[in-house]
Every structure is written in structure tokens, then in C-alpha cells.
Design a protein around this motif. Sequence first.
Motif, PDB file in Angstrom:
ATOM      1  N   ASP A  91     -16.241  -4.717  -4.219  1.00  0.00           N
ATOM      2  CA  ASP A  91     -16.294  -6.123  -4.627  1.00  0.00           C
ATOM      3  C   ASP A  91     -16.022  -7.084  -3.472  1.00  0.00           C
ATOM      4  N   LEU A  92     -15.697  -6.575  -2.298  1.00  0.00           N
ATOM      5  CA  LEU A  92     -15.268  -7.444  -1.204  1.00  0.00           C
ATOM      6  C   LEU A  92     -16.411  -7.948  -0.338  1.00  0.00           C
ATOM      7  N   GLY A  93     -17.551  -7.256  -0.379  1.00  0.00           N
ATOM      8  CA  GLY A  93     -18.658  -7.644   0.493  1.00  0.00           C
ATOM      9  C   GLY A  93     -18.402  -7.320   1.946  1.00  0.00           C
ATOM     10  N   LEU A  94     -17.491  -6.366   2.195  1.00  0.00           N
ATOM     11  CA  LEU A  94     -17.177  -5.938   3.552  1.00  0.00           C
ATOM     12  C   LEU A  94     -17.763  -4.552   3.793  1.00  0.00           C
ATOM     13  N   GLU A  95     -17.617  -4.045   4.991  1.00  0.00           N
ATOM     14  CA  GLU A  95     -18.104  -2.704   5.315  1.00  0.00           C
ATOM     15  C   GLU A  95     -17.068  -1.621   4.996  1.00  0.00           C
ATOM     16  N   THR A  96     -15.870  -2.013   4.592  1.00  0.00           N
ATOM     17  CA  THR A  96     -14.782  -1.062   4.388  1.00  0.00           C
ATOM     18  C   THR A  96     -14.833  -0.464   2.993  1.00  0.00           C
ATOM     19  N   ASP A  97     -14.929   0.876   2.911  1.00  0.00           N
ATOM     20  CA  ASP A  97     -14.804   1.551   1.628  1.00  0.00           C
ATOM     21  C   ASP A  97     -13.488   2.318   1.599  1.00  0.00           C
ATOM     22  N   PHE A  98     -13.274   3.120   0.560  1.00  0.00           N
ATOM     23  CA  PHE A  98     -11.980   3.793   0.423  1.00  0.00           C
ATOM     24  C   PHE A  98     -11.733   4.783   1.553  1.00  0.00           C
ATOM     25  N   ALA A  99     -12.751   5.520   1.928  1.00  0.00           N
ATOM     26  CA  ALA A  99     -12.585   6.477   3.027  1.00  0.00           C
ATOM     27  C   ALA A  99     -12.209   5.758   4.321  1.00  0.00           C
ATOM     28  N   ASP A 100     -12.819   4.605   4.568  1.00  0.00           N
ATOM     29  CA  ASP A 100     -12.476   3.825   5.763  1.00  0.00           C
ATOM     30  C   ASP A 100     -11.022   3.355   5.710  1.00  0.00           C
ATOM     31  N   LEU A 101     -10.583   2.924   4.521  1.00  0.00           N
ATOM     32  CA  LEU A 101      -9.194   2.482   4.378  1.00  0.00           C
ATOM     33  C   LEU A 101      -8.234   3.632   4.668  1.00  0.00           C
ATOM     34  N   LEU A 102      -8.540   4.827   4.158  1.00  0.00           N
ATOM     35  CA  LEU A 102      -7.695   5.987   4.445  1.00  0.00           C
ATOM     36  C   LEU A 102      -7.625   6.272   5.938  1.00  0.00           C
ATOM     37  N   GLU A 103      -8.754   6.197   6.617  1.00  0.00           N
ATOM     38  CA  GLU A 103      -8.768   6.426   8.070  1.00  0.00           C
ATOM     39  C   GLU A 103      -7.863   5.428   8.782  1.00  0.00           C
ATOM     40  N   ALA A 104      -7.944   4.153   8.372  1.00  0.00           N
ATOM     41  CA  ALA A 104      -7.139   3.118   9.027  1.00  0.00           C
ATOM     42  C   ALA A 104      -5.647   3.349   8.788  1.00  0.00           C
ATOM     43  N   ILE A 105      -5.280   3.766   7.580  1.00  0.00           N
ATOM     44  CA  ILE A 105      -3.869   4.042   7.292  1.00  0.00           C
ATOM     45  C   ILE A 105      -3.409   5.276   8.058  1.00  0.00           C
ATOM     46  N   ASN A 106      -4.261   6.282   8.138  1.00  0.00           N
ATOM     47  CA  ASN A 106      -3.935   7.492   8.890  1.00  0.00           C
ATOM     48  C   ASN A 106      -3.633   7.182  10.359  1.00  0.00           C
ATOM     49  N   ALA A 107      -4.243   6.120  10.885  1.00  0.00           N
ATOM     50  CA  ALA A 107      -4.051   5.756  12.298  1.00  0.00           C
ATOM     51  C   ALA A 107      -2.737   5.024  12.549  1.00  0.00           C
ATOM     52  N   ILE A 108      -2.022   4.626  11.499  1.00  0.00           N
ATOM     53  CA  ILE A 108      -0.738   3.945  11.688  1.00  0.00           C
ATOM     54  C   ILE A 108       0.264   4.948  12.271  1.00  0.00           C
ATOM     55  N   PRO A 109       0.925   4.611  13.374  1.00  0.00           N
ATOM     56  CA  PRO A 109       1.889   5.549  13.965  1.00  0.00           C
ATOM     57  C   PRO A 109       3.036   5.857  13.002  1.00  0.00           C
ATOM     58  N   GLY A 110       3.485   7.106  13.032  1.00  0.00           N
ATOM     59  CA  GLY A 110       4.616   7.497  12.200  1.00  0.00           C
ATOM     60  C   GLY A 110       4.372   8.834  11.519  1.00  0.00           C
ATOM     61  N   ASP A 111       5.456   9.417  11.014  1.00  0.00           N
ATOM     62  CA  ASP A 111       5.395  10.704  10.336  1.00  0.00           C
ATOM     63  C   ASP A 111       5.523  10.451   8.830  1.00  0.00           C
ATOM     64  N   PHE A 112       4.413  10.401   8.134  1.00  0.00           N
ATOM     65  CA  PHE A 112       4.420  10.123   6.704  1.00  0.00           C
ATOM     66  C   PHE A 112       3.181  10.729   6.064  1.00  0.00           C
ATOM     67  N   LEU A 113       3.241  10.842   4.735  1.00  0.00           N
ATOM     68  CA  LEU A 113       2.124  11.377   3.957  1.00  0.00           C
ATOM     69  C   LEU A 113       1.430  10.266   3.193  1.00  0.00           C
ATOM     70  N   ILE A 114       0.112  10.408   3.063  1.00  0.00           N
ATOM     71  CA  ILE A 114      -0.692   9.473   2.281  1.00  0.00           C
ATOM     72  C   ILE A 114      -1.203  10.207   1.043  1.00  0.00           C
ATOM     73  N   ARG A 115      -0.935   9.661  -0.119  1.00  0.00           N
ATOM     74  CA  ARG A 115      -1.509  10.176  -1.364  1.00  0.00           C
ATOM     75  C   ARG A 115      -2.291   9.057  -2.034  1.00  0.00           C
ATOM     76  N   PHE A 116      -3.056   9.397  -3.058  1.00  0.00           N
ATOM     77  CA  PHE A 116      -3.780   8.354  -3.791  1.00  0.00           C
ATOM     78  C   PHE A 116      -4.092   8.839  -5.196  1.00  0.00           C
ATOM     79  N   MET A 117      -4.233   7.877  -6.097  1.00  0.00           N
ATOM     80  CA  MET A 117      -4.664   8.154  -7.451  1.00  0.00           C
ATOM     81  C   MET A 117      -4.973   6.807  -8.147  1.00  0.00           C
ATOM     82  N   THR A 118      -5.923   6.797  -9.076  1.00  0.00           N
ATOM     83  CA  THR A 118      -6.666   7.943  -9.575  1.00  0.00           C
ATOM     84  C   THR A 118      -8.110   7.832  -9.082  1.00  0.00           C
ATOM     85  N   SER A 119      -8.804   8.976  -9.032  1.00  0.00           N
ATOM     86  CA  SER A 119     -10.200   9.014  -8.596  1.00  0.00           C
ATOM     87  C   SER A 119     -11.119   9.244  -9.790  1.00  0.00           C
ATOM     88  N   HIS A 120     -12.240   8.555  -9.813  1.00  0.00           N
ATOM     89  CA  HIS A 120     -13.286   8.851 -10.793  1.00  0.00           C
ATOM     90  C   HIS A 120     -14.283   9.790 -10.128  1.00  0.00           C
TER      91      HIS A 120
END
Length: 475
Positions: free
Chosen positions: A241-270
Motif C-alpha cells: 500500500d506504500l507505493g515504494l519498492e520495499t516489500d517484506f523480504a526487503d524489510l527483513l534484510e534491512a533489519i538483519n543489517a542492524i548491528p547487534g546480536d538479536f533474533l528476528i521473528r515474524f507473524m502471521t503469514s498468509h
Amino acid sequence: MDTKTTRVSPADIERQLGFCEKIAERLAAQPKEYMAFVDTYGCQQNEADSERIRGYLRAMGYGFTNDENAADVIVINTCAIREHAEDRVLGNVGALVHAKRRHPGQIICLCGCMAQEEHVAEKLRQSYRHVDIVFGPHALWKFPELLYRVLTRRGRVFENTDEPGSIAEGIPVVRQGKVKAWVSIMYGCNNFCTYCIVPYVRGRERSRLPQDVLSEVEALVAEGYKDITLLGQNVNSYGKDLGLETDFADLLEAINAIPGDFLIRFMTSHPRDASQKLFEVMGWCEKIAPVFHLPVQAGNDRVLKAMNRHYDRATYLDKVRRLRQQVPDVVLTSDIIVGFPGETTAEFEETLSLIEEVGYDALFTFIYSPREGTPGAKMPDPLPMSEKKANFQRLVDAQNAISARKHAAYVGKILRCLVDGLCDEEGFALTARTPGNRLVRIAQGEEDLIGTFQEIEITGANTWSLWGRLKRENG
């Protein structure tokens, strides 16, 4: 339902914070400490909403209690997914009349998905007159104003009109704990499954801007949070709905690039929107936990079509296959509804065969509950409840056997787990979570390990959990 998304302006949020200041001034002038009790039902999105309600309440000067009799303000954040949940909430709300008799100045608020249902709001208006404020999810951002109106004018406030879904940034947050955090990345749903009330009470899909999500996650990592779950009714639709090039996979990649030792989870998926790109990103991003909640709901194509799920059994199984190609150790969980209107026992057998074929690590299972206002509630439903319950038990028994086998395979392994709390079960000291979110009970360990990653040797298992010991205890 109006489908337009509104982005609440910073000025509007500042106005709400101004109401918080006014309430804080009123409370500070009194010779007592004012307390609030926030009671949450339902999904993780409701938990995230309650964290914002607590944030507002703290800004107003309230402390927090879990005792309804000690609370000056009670907020009940509700779920409308199943009839049983609604009945339980209304029963508990009815019982609060006794607390209010003992404490006439107490303010009782009911919010969340139930509040957005017109028939529930009318029932509260007519039969639960001790409830002072009723507001739906769209109005959460202006909770301070609603409470101020009751404090200064008395009377009751109902704010559950059909209005555009909104995105509000800048609401203060009080999180539960210091290890795990919820981050809402979007709200609402566009799928209109015939059994589901969510699109009617939470509105259409609307995504937060990527920079706002990233800023929140960066702040959480800086504060030391180790387990961050991204939330949405359908996270796979993020960004459409944003009209941008960023989808969910892109958002995950960007969060993964944040420095630090942490886990990323998500829910829910259709399943319809679970993409090959998403599977591939999960495969190489080291911070994304190898766990995927992929609700199938049923294993029969006719039932899936009646549910308006937009995929068939073969498509779903193909996505599971491709996910496991990219993430071989993925922990896969799902939702299943037993007894959807018109489902025969023969069709249910296909659901049983699907769970055996997939081999889920765990399931969330439900007997169909009709929700007023959904297409499913009007469908003929000839199968007796006794047969639905029998089928449900067969499903539970089959999945329990699969879960027990899956958990038994962990015994003897050493896993890097996040220690997340104290264990209240006799014989164990701490709890932890595997990367795949399996619960581990640890025999020995000090409280200061909470919030750290530790190597855990898995020494035992049952259907629902694992148990183990710190590797360092073995030398």
C-alpha cells in the motif's frame, strides 16, 4: 468500511500527549497514587496495542497493578476471533460491577476488536452500564482524550465509528519485559476469509513506513532486546500500500543489517503471499529465526475455496517444499480450523493426511466458531458438534504424536538458546527458547543469565517442550 488510510499527524499525537499532561496534573494534586490495570486478550497484536495503552497511562501518571480492586482505571483489550473469547470477556466485564461498587470512582474501559463490533458495543451500551469508555482499534491513538472527557465531564464515551484505518507514530510504549519485544509493521487485512472478523474490525491493510519500523528496531536493539517479533495480520503483504519498492523480504534484510546480536521473528503469514524471495532471504539472513508460522486452516480444496483462502492444497505443499529447500532446519507451525460449515468427515481426513505429510512442529487448533457479520456465519452447517469434537480430538492426537517425535529428535543436541525467564515448574530454574522458538526448561542457572544466549544441551523432551542443561556445567 472506509478503506482510506489516515496517517495521524505528529501534531495530533502531541495533542494527545497534552491530554496526558493534563491528567497527570490532576492526579498529582491528589494525596494518593493512582493505579491502572490493563488486561489483554487474544493475539500478539493486541499485546502490542496494550503496550501503547500502558505507555499513555504512564505518561498520565498512573502506576500499574494486576488487582482490579486496587485499580482506578481498568482497560480490557479484547479479541473477537472466537465466540468463546467474547463470552469470557463479557463475563469478566460483568463481574467488574462489584469492584466498581466498592470503588465508585473507578473508570472501566473496553477496547480492541470486540469494541469495534456494533452488536457488542450496543450490548455494552444497554446492559453493561458500569463500562465508561468503549473504543475500537482505530481510536487507540486518542485514548488520552477519551479518558480526559470522562474525568472532566463524566458520562460515557463510545468511539467505535466506521472510520479510515490509521497509522500513528510517536505513541509512548511500556513493554512487558526486557528480552522480547513486539513491533507492529502493519495493521488490518485485505483477505476476507469467510470465517474471519478481522478485516471488519481492524480495517484494510496499511503499512508503517520502513524508516519508522527500522528506527523502532534500532532503538530496541540499543536497549538490549534480543528477540524481536514483527507483527501484522499478514506480514507478507507489507509495503503493497506504500507505493515504494520495499516489500517484506526487503524489510527483513534491512533489519538483519542492524548491528547487534538479536533474533528476528515474524507473524502471521498468509500462504498466498509467501514468496520465493522471502524464503531465500530467510535462508541467508543469519538473524532471522528459522521458524515460520504458515496457517493452512484445512487440507481439502473445496473447504479452502469455501474459506476464501486463495490457494489449494498442492500450492501450499509446494511452498512448504520450497521453504524447506532454503531453510532446511525450519520449525513449521500452523493454524487449523475443524468443522468449518459444510466440512464432511471425509474432507477432514484430508486435513489429517496433510499434517502427516507436512510434519508440523506444532499446531494451533480450533473448532469453527461463527462470527456475526462474516459470510461463514450464514453458511449451512449440517455436521453435528459431536462429530466435530471427535474430529478435533483425532487432529490433536495426531499432532501430539508428531510433536513428540520432533521433540525427541532434539535430545543430545547442543543448541544456542535465548534464556528468557524464570521457570515456575518444580525441578527447573530457567526457561529458554531455541532459535525455532521451542520452549526449553533448564535445570540449573542463575537469574542473571536471562537475556543472554547460552549453549544448552538438550537432555529430554515431551510433546510440548524440551529440557536441558547449560553446556558449561558439563565442563
